[in-house]
Design an enzyme around this catalytic site. Structure first.
Site, PDB file in Angstrom:
ATOM      1  N   ASP A  28       7.803  -5.052   2.834  1.00  0.00           N
ATOM      2  CA  ASP A  28       6.867  -4.149   2.473  1.00  0.00           C
ATOM      3  C   ASP A  28       6.238  -3.505   3.595  1.00  0.00           C
ATOM      4  O   ASP A  28       5.571  -4.308   4.171  1.00  0.00           O
ATOM      5  CB  ASP A  28       5.828  -4.833   1.393  1.00  0.00           C
ATOM      6  CG  ASP A  28       5.185  -3.762   0.788  1.00  0.00           C
ATOM      7  OD1 ASP A  28       5.465  -2.692   0.620  1.00  0.00           O
ATOM      8  OD2 ASP A  28       3.924  -4.123   0.692  1.00  0.00           O
ATOM      9  N   GLU A  89      11.242  -1.310   1.334  1.00  0.00           N
ATOM     10  CA  GLU A  89      10.856  -0.041   0.603  1.00  0.00           C
ATOM     11  C   GLU A  89      10.843   1.058   1.192  1.00  0.00           C
ATOM     12  O   GLU A  89      10.342   1.431   2.563  1.00  0.00           O
ATOM     13  CB  GLU A  89       9.331  -0.487   0.154  1.00  0.00           C
ATOM     14  CG  GLU A  89       8.881   0.577  -0.875  1.00  0.00           C
ATOM     15  CD  GLU A  89       7.306   0.379  -1.383  1.00  0.00           C
ATOM     16  OE1 GLU A  89       7.354   0.306  -2.725  1.00  0.00           O
ATOM     17  OE2 GLU A  89       6.509  -0.275  -0.682  1.00  0.00           O
ATOM     18  N   ASP A 162       0.792  -7.809  -0.605  1.00  0.00           N
ATOM     19  CA  ASP A 162       1.918  -7.474   0.133  1.00  0.00           C
ATOM     20  C   ASP A 162       3.093  -8.287   0.143  1.00  0.00           C
ATOM     21  O   ASP A 162       4.316  -7.936   0.238  1.00  0.00           O
ATOM     22  CB  ASP A 162       1.459  -7.211   1.583  1.00  0.00           C
ATOM     23  CG  ASP A 162       0.289  -6.173   1.727  1.00  0.00           C
ATOM     24  OD1 ASP A 162       0.647  -4.919   1.786  1.00  0.00           O
ATOM     25  OD2 ASP A 162      -0.854  -6.526   1.702  1.00  0.00           O
TER      26      ASP A 162
END
Length: 180
Positions: A28, A89, A162
């Protein structure tokens, strides 16, 4: 230094007739906080949690030094855990353009560092991740935090969002890339 010609036991192929694990690094992206997860999957089997953390850079450092710290951490993770795949991502267009630019630069650092180590990258949008993990592409952060431990038990309590996001990104890879 990263050994670019390394042989990883964790491969998608069958080795000597034995199905072996596929190991992925899921990230992430961020420049202040970076969610990192390492997951395995036995061919035809269930996903397995290996490692996760939230890597933080100091806000007192210049931005270039923060990016350098991210690259160093990614190299350490790759050397230690020997993944073959990066799942990351995609950048979500935010209203704060300065933050979006800095996260974009962090993504570039992560993608470049991973490519140098020979990892193949797979990128997923936030709606893809939410759909894969929660069954709803418009799910909120609380839904991801609720679903991740149900889908993939971890040996320790994950507390930082996260890390949950990184694990969710890894689960998304396994959900979308089923043919692997």
């Amino acid at each position: 230094a990263i050994n670019f010609l390394r042989f990883s036991f964790y491969t998608q192929n069958t080795l000597c007739g034995i199905n072996v694990n596929m190991r992925i690094l899921a990230i992430d992206p961020g420049y202040e906080r970076l969610g990192i997860a390492v997951l395995d999957k036995q061919k035809g089997g269930k996903e397995k949690y290996i490692f996760s953390e939230c890597f933080k850079t100091s806000k007192d450092l210049p931005h270039a030094d923060r990016l350098s710290a991210l690259a160093k951490e990614i190299k350490i993770i790759i050397e230690k855990w020997q993944p073959e795949i990066l799942a990351i991502e995609k950048l979500f267009l935010a209203t704060n353009h300065k933050t979006a630019m800095m996260v974009s630069e962090a993504r570039g650092t992560i993608l470049s560092t991973s490519a140098e180590a020979g990892l193949k990258a797979y990128e997923y949008s936030p709606p893809q991740i939410k759909l894969a993990v929660c069954g709803n592409g418009a799910a909120d952060k609380k839904s991801i935090i609720k679903m991740v431990p149900l889908l993939l038990p971890t040996p320790r309590a994950v507390k930082i969002d996260d890390e949950f996001d990184a694990i969710a990104i890894g689960l998304t890879f396994f959900a979308i890339e089923k043919s692997r």
